[in-house]
Design an enzyme around this catalytic site. Sequence first.
Site, mmCIF file in Angstrom:
data_model
loop_
_atom_site.group_PDB
_atom_site.id
_atom_site.type_symbol
_atom_site.label_atom_id
_atom_site.label_comp_id
_atom_site.label_asym_id
_atom_site.label_seq_id
_atom_site.Cartn_x
_atom_site.Cartn_y
_atom_site.Cartn_z
ATOM 1 N N GLY A 1 0.411 4.657 6.680
ATOM 2 C CA GLY A 1 -1.056 4.218 5.618
ATOM 3 C C GLY A 1 -1.787 3.924 6.456
ATOM 4 N N THR B 1 0.586 -1.032 0.089
ATOM 5 C CA THR B 1 0.063 -0.295 -0.226
ATOM 6 C C THR B 1 0.781 1.386 -0.083
ATOM 7 O OG1 THR B 1 -1.426 -0.903 1.060
ATOM 8 C CG2 THR B 1 -1.608 1.252 1.312
ATOM 9 N N GLU C 1 -0.258 -5.711 5.608
ATOM 10 C CA GLU C 1 0.719 -5.609 5.272
ATOM 11 C C GLU C 1 1.635 -6.727 6.041
ATOM 12 O OE1 GLU C 1 0.539 -1.060 3.781
ATOM 13 O OE2 GLU C 1 2.059 -1.689 5.696
HETATM 14 C C1 5RP Z 1 0.965 2.061 4.478
HETATM 15 C C2 5RP Z 1 2.713 2.237 4.370
HETATM 16 C C3 5RP Z 1 3.748 2.378 2.802
HETATM 17 O O1 5RP Z 1 4.422 1.256 2.666
HETATM 18 C C4 5RP Z 1 4.370 3.657 3.345
HETATM 19 O O2 5RP Z 1 3.917 4.571 4.487
HETATM 20 C C5 5RP Z 1 5.177 4.642 2.825
HETATM 21 O O3 5RP Z 1 4.321 4.713 2.074
HETATM 22 P P1 5RP Z 1 4.792 5.650 0.584
HETATM 23 O O4 5RP Z 1 5.205 4.980 -0.539
HETATM 24 O O5 5RP Z 1 3.465 6.316 0.554
HETATM 25 O O6 5RP Z 1 5.492 6.721 0.648
HETATM 26 O O7 5RP Z 1 3.499 1.311 5.763
HETATM 27 O O8 5RP Z 1 1.239 1.116 5.273
#
Ligand code: 5RP
Length: 216
Positions: free
Chosen positions: A95, A26, A101
């Site tokens: 996120g 994500t 995950e």
């Molecule tokens: C979501 C996550 C994402 O992998 C992490 O926040 C990185 O996000 P981005 O690619 O938008 O920088 O762990 O839970």
Amino acid sequence: MSESKRLAGEKAIDYVEDGMIVGVGTGSTVAYFIDALARIKHRIDGAVSSSEQSTQRLRAHGIEVLDLNATGPLPLYVDGADECDPQRHLIKGGGAALTREKIIAEASATFVCIVDPAKQVPVLGRFPLPVEVIPMARSLVAREILAATGGQPVWREQVTTDNGNWVLDVHGLSITDPVALEATLNQIPGVVSVGLFARRKADVVIVGTPTPTVLD
Ligand code: 5RP
């Protein structure tokens, strides 16, 4: 920044083999991976998704989203991270998708993490550590985290995870032993999952430099 994310996301396609069911993480970096995956969707048998957000993007591209209970173990999981140390331990969950995950990472033979260079740190903890909690345990877990680590838990108000839970972001940590901290926090009743990917860390990290750097 987004150019780095695109480079990392597109490089991860090198790990996709014909007939695979691909685990998909994500975030904004993963969005580039999904878009690249769509270009070779005829070569894969589908995807397992870690969030409603990624499910929508996969389906919009016509990629079938499958249930992990039906697929069994996966050959490959591709996901981003909020921080990555030199040993490929990660902080994830910015996120709020950390629990699903973590489940997919555990189910996968190879975990490829895609990051922009700003995510690389010598020691994890500058990014507040996300912890998903059962709502009724929010205060209890916050007190126990403070007592166990000295870190400052802050409730991420107005965020409910895809699993109906809440998130605490723990500030002020310097995580020199990620495996031990992950184990300690996992023992607190009410913790659903901890955004430290240490016991099951990334196998490969792709850093989105102009010629993407691969750490394995
Ligand atoms: C979501 C996550 C994402 O992998 C992490 O926040 C990185 O996000 P981005 O690619 O938008 O920088 O762990 O839970």
